[in-house]
Write a protein that holds these residues in place. Structure first.
Motif, short mmCIF file in Angstrom:
data_model
loop_
_atom_site.label_atom_id
_atom_site.label_comp_id
_atom_site.label_asym_id
_atom_site.label_seq_id
_atom_site.Cartn_x
_atom_site.Cartn_y
_atom_site.Cartn_z
N GLY A 44 19.33 -7.59 0.47
CA GLY A 44 19.28 -7.65 -0.99
C GLY A 44 19.17 -6.25 -1.54
N ILE A 45 18.31 -6.05 -2.52
CA ILE A 45 18.15 -4.76 -3.19
C ILE A 45 16.74 -4.24 -2.96
CG2 ILE A 45 18.29 -3.53 -5.39
CD1 ILE A 45 20.94 -4.69 -4.36
N MET A 46 16.64 -2.97 -2.64
CA MET A 46 15.34 -2.35 -2.45
C MET A 46 15.28 -1.03 -3.22
SD MET A 46 13.39 -1.09 1.03
CE MET A 46 14.61 0.17 1.39
N ARG A 47 14.19 -0.82 -3.90
CA ARG A 47 13.93 0.47 -4.54
C ARG A 47 12.68 1.08 -3.90
NH1 ARG A 47 16.37 2.07 -8.98
NH2 ARG A 47 14.54 3.30 -9.61
N MET A 48 12.89 2.19 -3.22
CA MET A 48 11.81 2.90 -2.54
C MET A 48 11.86 4.34 -3.03
SD MET A 48 11.18 3.41 1.55
CE MET A 48 11.16 1.63 1.85
N ALA A 49 11.06 4.63 -4.04
CA ALA A 49 11.15 5.93 -4.70
C ALA A 49 9.79 6.60 -4.74
CB ALA A 49 11.70 5.77 -6.12
N GLY A 50 9.65 7.65 -3.93
CA GLY A 50 8.48 8.49 -4.03
C GLY A 50 8.72 9.59 -5.05
N THR A 51 7.96 10.64 -4.96
CA THR A 51 8.16 11.80 -5.82
C THR A 51 8.09 13.05 -4.95
OG1 THR A 51 5.81 12.13 -6.31
CG2 THR A 51 7.03 10.60 -7.74
N ALA A 52 8.49 14.19 -5.52
CA ALA A 52 8.43 15.43 -4.76
C ALA A 52 7.01 15.76 -4.32
CB ALA A 52 9.01 16.57 -5.61
N ASN A 53 6.04 15.47 -5.17
CA ASN A 53 4.64 15.76 -4.86
C ASN A 53 3.95 14.66 -4.07
OD1 ASN A 53 4.71 18.26 -6.19
ND2 ASN A 53 4.27 17.30 -8.17
N ASN A 54 4.54 13.47 -4.07
CA ASN A 54 3.92 12.34 -3.39
C ASN A 54 4.99 11.48 -2.73
OD1 ASN A 54 1.90 10.60 -2.53
ND2 ASN A 54 1.91 9.41 -4.44
N PRO A 55 5.60 12.00 -1.65
CA PRO A 55 6.67 11.24 -0.98
C PRO A 55 6.12 10.05 -0.20
CG PRO A 55 6.16 13.22 0.26
CD PRO A 55 5.36 13.31 -1.01
N ILE A 56 6.97 9.08 0.04
CA ILE A 56 6.64 7.95 0.90
C ILE A 56 6.89 8.38 2.34
CG2 ILE A 56 7.23 5.57 1.50
CD1 ILE A 56 8.21 5.29 -1.43
N ARG A 57 5.92 8.14 3.24
CA ARG A 57 6.04 8.61 4.62
C ARG A 57 6.00 7.45 5.61
NH1 ARG A 57 2.52 12.79 2.47
NH2 ARG A 57 3.63 14.80 2.48
N PHE A 58 6.97 7.48 6.55
CA PHE A 58 6.97 6.58 7.69
C PHE A 58 6.92 7.46 8.94
CE2 PHE A 58 9.16 4.30 4.33
CZ PHE A 58 8.60 3.02 4.39
N THR A 59 5.80 7.48 9.62
CA THR A 59 5.64 8.37 10.77
C THR A 59 5.13 7.60 11.97
OG1 THR A 59 3.36 8.95 10.20
CG2 THR A 59 5.09 10.30 9.23
N THR A 60 5.19 8.25 13.14
CA THR A 60 4.66 7.65 14.36
C THR A 60 3.13 7.65 14.31
OG1 THR A 60 4.76 9.80 15.43
CG2 THR A 60 6.64 8.34 15.72
N ILE A 61 2.51 6.77 15.11
CA ILE A 61 1.06 6.64 15.10
C ILE A 61 0.38 7.89 15.63
CG2 ILE A 61 -0.88 5.36 16.12
CD1 ILE A 61 0.88 2.88 16.07
N ASP A 62 0.96 8.46 16.69
CA ASP A 62 0.35 9.67 17.25
C ASP A 62 1.47 10.56 17.79
OD1 ASP A 62 1.01 8.86 20.00
OD2 ASP A 62 -0.58 7.37 19.72
#
Length: 268
Positions: free
Chosen positions: A14-32
């Motif tokens: 469908g449709i997804m809006r995933m919008a962070g900002t330059a000062n507060n980006p959305i992060r997907f990182t590894t656990i360790d």
């Protein structure tokens, strides 16, 4: 329910809006720090709903096979950072992709950006570092057009690799010390495939497998003066390329020749 039941993924039908900002980006990182490139399976966009998805100011790492995979929908992608992943983005069967812009890729095992059968593809201000292949393209029809401009690409094997029906590659910096700056697997009409105002530092500057692109106003060099071939054509015909500066190679032109206004001057 996902495509890879063994790992976490975000599957969007469908449709997804995933919008962070330059000062507060959305992060997907590894656990360790010990997690590998295949820690999770990234974001997958599939057709569904109306309108365009948007992903912006998002940081992703530890993804395999792709950090972002879109087949069919027309997402708006900008200000995305992808690091330490098997591949970066895979974009396929998109009629007219909004400009892919201001994205950063680093430590990519295979290819940072892949575009397959996209009718219109435009990329600007991409920063690609430490990727085996910077960008890969494969057209679907003779009407497909690729535009890449104002990008920096540092790669281990090939900066750009692809077949092109129509392309405009301009104002690019490609650094591939042990590989090929750009490899044209095949190109259509010469006047519809332009490589202009670009700078290459590579072992082999440009390789053209089939066809004759228009290569002009570009600096093609090996700054250590230990390059092998500046411009190489694999098919017969001895095309001429004009208004370029080709420097630092044992063989400046292979199966092709220098045309009007060419130079061989050190860029230092």
């Amino acid at each position: 329910l996902g495509q890879d039941k063994e790992r976490v993924e975000i599957l969007v039908q469908g449709i997804m809006r995933m919008a962070g900002t330059a000062n507060n980006p959305i992060r997907f990182t590894t656990i360790d720090s010990t997690s590998g490139r295949g820690h999770w399976a990234g974001i997958i966009l599939q057709n569904g709903g109306s309108g365009n998805s948007e992903i912006s100011f998002v940081e992703m790492s530890g993804c395999s096979p792709y950090a972002l995979y879109a087949d069919g929908p027309t997402p708006n992608l900008h200000d995305i950072s992808i690091t330490y992943s098997e591949n970066g983005m895979y974009l396929a069967n998109i009629p007219q992709l909004p400009t892919l812009s201001d994205c950063h890729f680093d430590d990519i095992a295979s290819t940072a950006v892949t575009a397959v059968q996209c009718r219109r593809f435009d990329a600007a201000n991409l920063d690609i570092r430490n990727s085996a292949i910077g960008m890969y393209f494969r057209p679907g029809t003779g009407e497909d057009r690729v535009t890449v401009r104002e990008c920096r690409i540092e790669a281990r094997e090939e900066g750009i690799r692809g077949a092109f029906s129509r392309c405009g590659l301009t104002n690019l910096l490609m650094i591939v010390p042990e590989g090929i700056g750009i490899r044209f697997l095949a190109v259509g009409a010469t006047d519809q495939n332009i490589f202009d105002h670009c700078t290459i530092d590579a072992k082999v500057g440009i390789q053209v497998d089939t066809g004759v692109p228009k290569i002009e106003n570009s600096l093609i060099s090996n700054i250590t003066e230990k390059g092998t071939v500046g411009i190489r054509c694999l098919q017969a015909g001895n095309p001429q390329f004009s208004y370029d500066n080709v420097f630092g190679f044992t063989t400046p032109y292979e199966n092709c020749s220098a045309g009007l206004g060419t130079r061989a001057i050190s860029p230092a």
